[in-house]
Every structure is written in C-alpha cells, then in structure tokens.
Scaffold this motif. Structure first.
Motif, mmCIF file in Angstrom:
data_model
loop_
_atom_site.group_PDB
_atom_site.id
_atom_site.type_symbol
_atom_site.label_atom_id
_atom_site.label_comp_id
_atom_site.label_asym_id
_atom_site.label_seq_id
_atom_site.Cartn_x
_atom_site.Cartn_y
_atom_site.Cartn_z
ATOM 1 N N LEU A 175 21.311 -15.945 24.629
ATOM 2 C CA LEU A 175 21.517 -14.611 24.069
ATOM 3 C C LEU A 175 20.451 -14.293 23.020
ATOM 4 C CD1 LEU A 175 23.450 -12.433 24.638
ATOM 5 C CD2 LEU A 175 24.957 -13.274 22.863
ATOM 6 N N LEU A 176 20.061 -15.300 22.261
ATOM 7 C CA LEU A 176 19.095 -15.071 21.190
ATOM 8 C C LEU A 176 17.722 -14.754 21.757
ATOM 9 C CD1 LEU A 176 20.225 -17.889 18.808
ATOM 10 C CD2 LEU A 176 20.888 -15.516 18.863
ATOM 11 N N MET A 182 17.809 -11.252 22.816
ATOM 12 C CA MET A 182 17.763 -10.337 21.674
ATOM 13 C C MET A 182 16.351 -10.220 21.125
ATOM 14 S SD MET A 182 21.229 -11.359 19.780
ATOM 15 C CE MET A 182 21.004 -10.250 18.442
ATOM 16 N N ALA A 214 26.250 -9.807 30.896
ATOM 17 C CA ALA A 214 27.309 -8.896 30.468
ATOM 18 C C ALA A 214 27.365 -8.830 28.952
ATOM 19 C CB ALA A 214 28.657 -9.350 31.034
ATOM 20 N N SER A 215 27.204 -9.981 28.291
ATOM 21 C CA SER A 215 27.225 -9.992 26.830
ATOM 22 C C SER A 215 26.073 -9.179 26.272
ATOM 23 C CB SER A 215 27.149 -11.419 26.298
ATOM 24 O OG SER A 215 28.188 -12.196 26.824
ATOM 25 N N PHE A 229 26.825 -5.598 26.748
ATOM 26 C CA PHE A 229 27.881 -5.175 25.832
ATOM 27 C C PHE A 229 27.305 -4.919 24.445
ATOM 28 C CE2 PHE A 229 31.126 -6.243 22.657
ATOM 29 C CZ PHE A 229 32.102 -5.338 23.007
ATOM 30 N N LEU A 230 26.341 -5.736 24.030
ATOM 31 C CA LEU A 230 25.726 -5.568 22.710
ATOM 32 C C LEU A 230 24.699 -4.436 22.704
ATOM 33 C CD1 LEU A 230 25.224 -9.269 21.675
ATOM 34 C CD2 LEU A 230 26.701 -7.620 20.582
ATOM 35 N N ALA A 269 30.020 -3.796 31.943
ATOM 36 C CA ALA A 269 30.011 -4.235 30.548
ATOM 37 C C ALA A 269 29.707 -3.069 29.613
ATOM 38 C CB ALA A 269 28.982 -5.345 30.351
#
Lengths: 310, 279
Positions: B128-129, B132, B216-217, B220-221, B233
C-alpha cells in the motif's frame, strides 16, 4: 551476518528510491514554492539558494548528510518542520498499534495452538472458518459494518476520533476500541491460522513421533518441539503484522479520522508535499526492513533447519 | 482393510465434496463483473431530475447513489475494474516472476544469487505504501497501481517457481530429459512449467485475493481510480456517509467485494488442506 548485509542493502535501495522519486517529478521544489507568480529569474535564484542546481549525486550526498544529522526538512504546505509533525502523529499510531500488537501477540499463538492440537474437531473447524472469513473481509468493510452496527445503531461506542490529540485518546480509551478491533482482526486471524497449520503439521512430523517413542510426555513434546517449530514458521508473518500495525494503519486511521502516521502519509500524498512523503516512505520502509531482519533472526533461532534462502 | 487408528493416526482424508459455498461466493461477483457491462450498456450519468441517495424502488431497483446514479447500473459496471485489475496484476506478476524463477533455477549459480538477492530486497516493501508513494508522484492512472501491485508479487512467484524447479525429484527428471536429447526449451518450458503448475495455481488463487485487497484498499483511499468510477471499492467510499439513508449503495458493492475475497480464500484453503492430506 549475510542477513545484516542484506538489510543494509535494503536500506540503501530505499534511500536511493525515495530520492529518485523526489527528483524525477516534473518541476522541483522551487517551481512549487514560487508557483506561477514568480519570474523565471526568481525561480532560478531560489533554485540556487536551495542547492537544486547542483548535479543529482551531489544533492543525494547532501540530503543523506542532513538526514543523518536529524534534519528532515520542512513541510512544503505548512512550513512546520517534518520532525514535529512526525512526533505528534507517532503518538496516535502507537496508542493504536501497541494494544493491537499486544492482543495479537497473546491471542494468536493461543488460538492457533488450541486449534492445531485438535485439528479436525468441531471447535477447530468453527474457529478456522471464522478466522478465514474475518481474514478475508476487507478492513474498510469490517470497519464500516462495526461503526454502523455498534456505534451508530446501538450507540455503544464512539464512531470517530476526529480532531483528538494523543493525550485525549489515552484519556478516553473507548474511542480506541473499534479501531483497535478492526486493526487486530485481520492480523490475528492470519497469524492464528498460520500457527494452527504449523502446530498441526509439526505434531504429526517425524521428529515429534520420534520424541514420543523416546518416552517424552506429550506436554514436553508440544512445548519444547511442536510450538517452537510452528512459531518459527510464523515469525515471517508476524513481522508483516508488526510492520502493518506500527507502520501506520493507513486504512483504519482514514476510516476513524485518527490523525496518526498513516493519515499523515495520505495527507502528504494528497498535498504532493514531497519532503513529507519522502520522510514517511523512509520511515515505513525502514521499519519494514528492521522488523523483517529481526523476524529472520528469530525464525532462525526457533527453527534452525529453515535456511534463509529456502 | 481398516485404517490405523489410535491417538497418532494421521488425519483422515475427508470425502472430496464440491465446495459449493466457495464456488457460489466466488462465482456470483465474477459473473457480475464479466456479464455486467454486457447487461447494462446505458449511460451512468444521473438522469434528469434523479434524486441522490433514494432507497430502492420505481425506476431504480437498488436506489440511487450520492450523485443520483442508478446503483444497479453502477454495480453491474463496477466489477470489471475490480476483477480485471486483479487478474491483470496477477498476469504481470506471473509474466515476470515465472521466467525469473526458472532463470534462478538454471545452471548459473551467479545468476541465481543475483535474482534471489534482488527479490529479497524487494520482498520487504509494504504494498500500500508503494502505491501511495506512486500516487504522490502523479502516477495514478489505472495502469500504474495495477502494474505495481503485480510487480510486488514477483519476488514471491519467482521464489515459488525456483523452489519447484529445484526440488530433488524435478532435478532427476531434468537430467534424464537432457540425456534423451531434449533441448533447453523443451526441458524448461514443457517440463518445468508443468511441474510447478500445481503449486503455482494454488498460490495464484491466494495471490488473487491479496492483489484484489490491495487494489480495493488503494481505490477506497482515493489513490487509484477517479472518484466518478463505478468501481465497487470507490462506490463504498463515496456512499459510506449515506449508509443509513441508502444502505444498498454501500452494502451491495461491499458484499460483492467481500464475497469475492472469502470465496477465493475458501477455495485456496481447501486446496492446501487437500495437499497436506495427500502427502
């Protein structure tokens, strides 16, 4: 020894990658600060003042030097030194991460062992199915459902912690119950399942069988052989979980409006605040590397047969 | 003949039953994702005079979302990016990981060292990082998160393939095939790929849910697809404030995502338990 070298190499890769990400952008800090208002001469002057006209390797050495002296730079959007921002947010993340970590550390081996020793029994099957489902539900869905049912509908617990400082959080632990639950659920299930599989496999392994034939009591076999073996295999997973819990539980913080490290990272990303993004990326990746190193060493200690390069 | 019984008897193999629950959980979202866009070809923009967050009824069997768009239409169209993204990312991971694994298992020890050490370095980064950081630097078109989510799987895939190709049994067969005069391509591509297909398939199913979860995460973010996308999402994120006003707009996409993940994991778990039982 080789493992430590690898960790050092990983850190180096992270440093270079973070720096490259920062420099490869269209436009640099000078452009961003001056915006469209500055004349080309002004931008050029600022660039010289910030040292951006030097060649990239020189700047990298410069940046590295400042990093080691603890100067993390200042945020582009707020002008606050990056270190201050980080300190405030780290408190929130710790308030969230430490209880979750404790829960996982205590419960996962317990549930996993109990379940693994009775593999195939009814309680084991129920626990395993529950863990599988909980593990699979995306965190944001679980969080939404819990908030909707427990706090908005039943009114039992506060739904968000918007605008609360670390001190307030500790004074009102009720706020933390839901975030910690959501944060714990996935990691706990993951780890418990891993321990269970390990225990079940070790229990029927040749070594355990041999120890039983030697006349050791079942309790000794389980405690001295089966459990260390299973935990050694699960150490890697545990490292992932520590890194997930402490390195900013991005989703959970976003969901509950907690202003921790993960939320800080998202905010920095949205503002395209590069000094902040670089620092966060460095912090998270550094944590990941360190935790993985420790996990490998522990795994090696608990189950020496497992080679690092398996 | 009766099976050996007693306290140390190996766990009895259960009768193989078709995993209906898992298949249904997995099948419904996948079918929706594949057939949905064919069923609903209409425009997603809100109709004139459509009200936001209306409960189900009338023209809209599942109500409308916060923008006044038809939830049924959104759900039918939103699965393609969810399933497609995960499949594409998985394909990227496999396309890079399998050759790397075979290369590492090949005769050159130095190549092996280089490939494995590099993948060790990459293994430590939280997905995830990375996504990002990419978003922060402007790489947020659909292809980027998918490609990166795929590349993040490469070390694990390469490791698995290398392990399967280096297994003692596989080595002997490779020697024999080589003595029979089969060329490099035959040995590598026909034999070794087939050899590692089993573990790879199980791993791929587990990896599918990992990638799905990651993407999906990110969505979502708000780090991936644009906020107007019908992705499940994104729908959950957009409509979560109106959960009580219009539960369907949140619960239907969230349920479909969850079903996909749970179904996938159930199947993998079954396959793994089977593998253990047979050994």
């Amino acid at each position: 020894m080789r493992r430590c070298l690898l960790a050092l190499l990983q850190c180096l890769v992270v440093l270079v990658a973070v720096f490259v990400v920062g420099t490869r952008l269209p436009g640099d800090t000078a452009d961003v600060l001056r915006g469209e208002l500055g004349t080309p001469e002004q931008v050029e002057a600022l660039r010289a003042r910030l040292g951006l006209d030097e060649p990239a390797p020189a700047r990298f050495a410069h940046w590295l030097g400042r990093l080691f002296t603890g100067d993390l730079g200042t945020s582009l959007t707020t002008g606050v030194p990056v270190g201050d921002d980080l300190g405030r947010r780290a408190g929130v993340t710790l308030a969230l991460g430490v209880p979750a970590l404790l829960l996982v550390t205590v419960l996962a081996p317990l549930v996993g062992t109990v379940s693994g020793l009775r593999e195939g029994s009814r309680p084991d099957r129920a626990l395993n199915a529950a863990a599988l489902v909980l593990h699979s539900v995306p965190e944001f869905v679980l969080g939404l459902l819990l908030v909707a049912s427990l706090s908005l509908w039943a009114g039992l617990l506060p739904a968000t912690a918007v605008g609360m400082e670390p001190g307030d959080l500790l004074a009102r632990p009720a706020v933390l119950v839901l975030p910690v639950t959501v944060l714990t659920a996935r990691h706990l299930c993951d780890l418990a399942r891993q321990v269970r599989a390990g225990v079940a496999a070790q229990r029927h392994g040749a070594v355990a069988e041999h120890l039983r034939l030697l006349g050791l009591r079942e309790r000794t076999v389980v405690l001295r052989h089966v459990l260390p073996g299973a935990l050694g295999a699960a150490a890697q997973q545990y490292a992932r979980c520590v890194e997930g819990l402490l390195g900013g539980a991005v989703l959970v913080e976003a969901l509950f409006g907690l202003r921790g490290l993960g939320d800080g990272f998202v905010e920095a990303v949205q503002n395209r605040d590069l000094p902040l993004v670089q620092t966060y990326a460095l912090l998270f990746a550094g944590t990941a590397v360190a935790v993985n190193l420790v996990a490998d060493l522990v795994a090696h200690r608990l189950a020496p047969r497992r080679e690092l390069t398996a | 003949m009766s099976a050996p019984d007693g306290p140390y008897a190996p766990p009895r193999a259960r009768r193989p039953r078709l995993p209906w629950a898992a298949l249904v959980l997995l099948g419904v979202p996948v079918l929706l994702a594949v057939l949905g866009p064919l069923l609903y070809g209409g425009d997603l923009a809100p109709a004139d005079g459509a009200l936001p967050s209306r409960p189900p009824g009338g023209q809209h069997p599942l109500g409308t979302d916060v923008l006044g768009r038809d939830v049924l239409g959104l759900v039918l169209r939103g699965g393609a990016s969810v399933v497609g993204g995960a499949v594409a990312a998985l394909a990227v991971g496999m396309a890079v990981g399998v050759p790397l694994g075979l290369l590492a298992a090949g005769p050159s020890r130095r190549l092996d060292e280089v490939v494995m050490r590099t993948s060790d370095v990459l293994l430590a980064f939280p997905g995830l990082l990375v996504l990002m950081t990419l978003a922060a630097t402007g790489h947020r078109a659909w292809g980027w998160p998918v490609a990166v989510a795929g590349l993040l799987q490469v070390p694990a895939v390469a490791r698995l393939v290398r392990g399967a190709a280096l297994a003692p049994g596989a080595r002997t067969v490779v020697e024999a095939l080589r003595m029979q005069g089969h060329g490099w391509a035959y040995v590598q591509l026909r034999h070794l790929v087939r050899e590692s297909a089993g573990p790879l398939a199980t791993d791929a199913a587990g990896r599918f849910t990992t990638v799905l979860y990651l993407l999906a995460s990110a969505n979502f973010l708000g780090l991936g697809l644009p906020a107007s996308s019908p992705d499940w999402a994104v729908l959950v994120e957009r409509n979560r404030d109106a959960l009580f006003l219009q539960p369907a707009a949140v619960l239907v996409p969230a349920g479909l995502l969850t079903a996909l993940c749970v179904g996938g994991n159930l199947l993998v778990d079954r396959a793994l338990a089977r593998g253990r039982g047979l050994m």
